[in-house]
Each structure stands twice: as C-alpha cells, then as structure tokens.
Design a protein around this motif. Structure first.
Motif, short mmCIF file in Angstrom:
data_model
loop_
_atom_site.label_atom_id
_atom_site.label_comp_id
_atom_site.label_asym_id
_atom_site.label_seq_id
_atom_site.Cartn_x
_atom_site.Cartn_y
_atom_site.Cartn_z
N ARG A 28 0.82 -1.22 0.00
CA ARG A 28 0.00 0.00 0.00
C ARG A 28 0.85 1.26 0.00
N ASP A 29 2.17 1.11 0.15
CA ASP A 29 3.08 2.26 0.06
C ASP A 29 3.76 2.33 -1.30
N ALA A 32 4.56 5.84 -2.79
CA ALA A 32 5.55 6.55 -1.99
C ALA A 32 6.95 6.04 -2.32
N ARG A 33 7.09 4.72 -2.43
CA ARG A 33 8.40 4.14 -2.78
C ARG A 33 8.80 4.52 -4.20
N ASP A 59 3.52 11.05 -5.66
CA ASP A 59 3.07 11.55 -4.35
C ASP A 59 1.55 11.70 -4.34
N GLN A 62 -0.15 8.37 -4.21
CA GLN A 62 -0.14 7.78 -2.88
C GLN A 62 -1.22 8.39 -2.00
N ASP A 66 -4.23 6.30 -0.33
CA ASP A 66 -4.44 6.30 1.12
C ASP A 66 -5.88 6.64 1.49
#
Length: 311
Positions: A28-29, A32-33, A59, A62, A66
């Motif tokens: 779920r990241d 971001a990675r 960004d 993400q 979220d």
C-alpha cells in the motif's frame, strides 16, 4: 549496446512451479516508494525534469490511494468462474469501473494543478478537472485497451495514474489468495494487463527467479527465465545492455515475435523499482527501437513512441 551471454536454459535454476511463490501484490506504500526512486534517479539524469514531475505525480497517487473508499468486491460467483476458467479476476478490459476511479483522478489533478511542475502540466491538470465524465471514461478505455496513442500525450500520464491507483487499491484489498495462475503466463493474473518490465529477485527463496511486473496494478508474478514473456518462445532469446553500465538493466529480446522486455537485476542494485527504473532507462529502449525491436508491454507514464511531456 552489448549482448550478454546466454548461460541458462528455461527453468534450469528454478524449483518446480508448485514450490515457488507465484505472486506478490504491491504494498500500500507503492507510490511513496516509487516517488522516492524517481527523486533518487532525477539528479543529473537526461530526463531529470520529467522524473521530478513523476515523483510529484506519484506523491499524489499515494495520497489518492491512502484515501480510497472501500469498493464492492467481486462476488463469490465471479471468483469461482474466473478460477475455473483461468481468467483475471479484475480484468481491466472487461470489468466495469466504479466511479471512484474518477474521484481519485480528481484528487490527483487538484494536487498537480498547484504543484511545482511546468506551467503546461498544471494547465493540463486544471483542464482535465473540467473535462466531461464521458471523455475521461473514453480516454480510460483507450489506455486499458492498449490504445494509449489515441490519448493526448500531455493528458495520458494523469489518466493512467488514476487507473493505476484504482487497480492497486482493488488488488490489495482482495489479497493474494483469490488470484490464480493463468494459462497465458505473460499477462497479469490480477488484471490481465501486460508487464512493464521484469524483476530478477536477489534474496530469499526467490533469489534468481524472474517476476514480471504489471504495468497497471504493479503485481509481480513468476515466469520462468529464458522464455519470451510475449509469445513464450524459448529459442534464441538474447540479452542486451547499454555499454558502460553494470548490467543492472537488460533487454530480453525474442527473435520469434521481435519484441523485448527489460529485466531489472536486483543483485546489481536492490533499490530499483520496476516502473521507475524502466522509464529511467529509456536510452535502452531507443537502441532496441533502432535495432527494429518493439516493446512487448507499456510503461503507462510514457506515451507510445517514447514521447515525454515535461510541459
């Protein structure tokens, strides 16, 4: 460009398929990675401006992921049918989209309309915020059908970014256990899309194994090495890399279908990210194009033909 020696036969270094982890869903990241990787790659890169733009876009992706709302999952009947017929459960071309994908797109566009990106990119984002729903859906249909060339190059990355968020959300909400191997090993078992690249893992029980990375939902699924991911031919597979590099990224080329797919070797650089590093090695794509080879799968941040819109 150099050609690497072929030293293996298909499956030669691999355990039987039943003993190999078949599938990795994205975390779920993910975005971001990916943004972090774009930022690491951008300084001094010939595409540094575009990589910096994509860091900001990731960004926004993400943030959209979220805050994504829960969606109705496939019914048990749908799951059973797909399992029995070996079909992707979240088939991108056949499954109807929930309007939530457009809500994710709107968030991404609002963020990018005020981001420190070129003026043309901000104007494109602001313009898409005012676009008719029917036009947004039409562009999404084109991208998912593999017809991204029909979408204006300055708009394509935004639409594709929202679709990526939508499918990553659906896949990760369901979990690995609902997905099954497909007879066609070169398409994503989650959404049926083509891979953007392949990754050769470097650690644990997956060390040395190739996993294809989906261009849409970023799922990685196992496919034996030295087999074309497009036509599954096993003869004459060749590997190409750029002169002066450490061979962390190679193009796996098939003479039967005349296509290639990049492979990222994590033992050479374990910081690589499948989609970011594929785009950052566009010079290898250009050389393969000059050699008359075609990509077997898209990078959805990149317009067909290698057009980069930095504004």
């Amino acid at each position: 460009m150099s050609m690497a020696d072929r030293i293996l036969k298909p499956g030669e270094i691999e355990a039987p398929a039943g003993e190999i982890r078949f599938l990795f869903l994205p975390g779920r990241d993910l975005f971001a990675r990916r943004a972090e990787r774009f930022r690491l790659l951008a300084p001094g890169h010939s595409l540094g401006g575009y990589l910096g733009f994509l860091a900001l876009l990731a960004d926004a992706q993400q943030e959209a992921l979220d805050g994504f709302p829960p969606l109705p999952p496939p019914t048990l009947e749908e799951q059973t049918l797909c399992r029995e017929q070996g079909m992707p459960l979240l088939d991108a071309r056949l499954r109807s989209r929930n309007r939530a994908w457009r809500e994710g797109l709107a968030l991404i566009l609002r963020r990018m309309a005020v981001a420190e990106v070129p003026t043309a990119a901000r104007e494109t984002a602001a313009g898409l915020l005012c676009a008719a729903e029917s036009r947004l859906e039409e562009m999404a249909d084109w991208i998912l059908a593999g017809e991204s060339a029909a979408v204006p190059p300055q708009e394509s990355p935004f639409i594709a970014a929202a679709l990526q968020v939508y499918w990553v959300h659906m896949a990760t909400a369901l979990g690995e256990h609902v997905f099954v191997r497909l007879e066609a090993g070169g398409v994503c078992p989650v959404c049926g899309s083509a891979p953007a690249s392949g990754v050769v893992h470097a650690h644990g029980s997956e060390q040395g194994l190739r996993y294809l990375s989906c261009s849409l939902c970023a799922t990685q699924w196992h496919m034996v090495r030295l087999k074309c991911s497009s036509c599954e031919a096993t003869e004459g597979i060749a590997y190409y890399s750029l002169e002066g590099t450490n061979g962390a990224v190679k193009a796996e080329s098939c003479p039967d279908c005349n296509t290639y797919l990049k492979l990222l070797y994590l033992d050479k650089d374990n910081r690589m990210e499948a989609t970011a590093d594929d785009l950052a090695t566009l010079a290898l794509d250009m050389l393969m194009d000059e050699a008359g080879k075609a990509r077997s799968g898209p990078n959805l941040y990149l317009h067909p033909g290698g057009e980069v819109e930095e504004g």
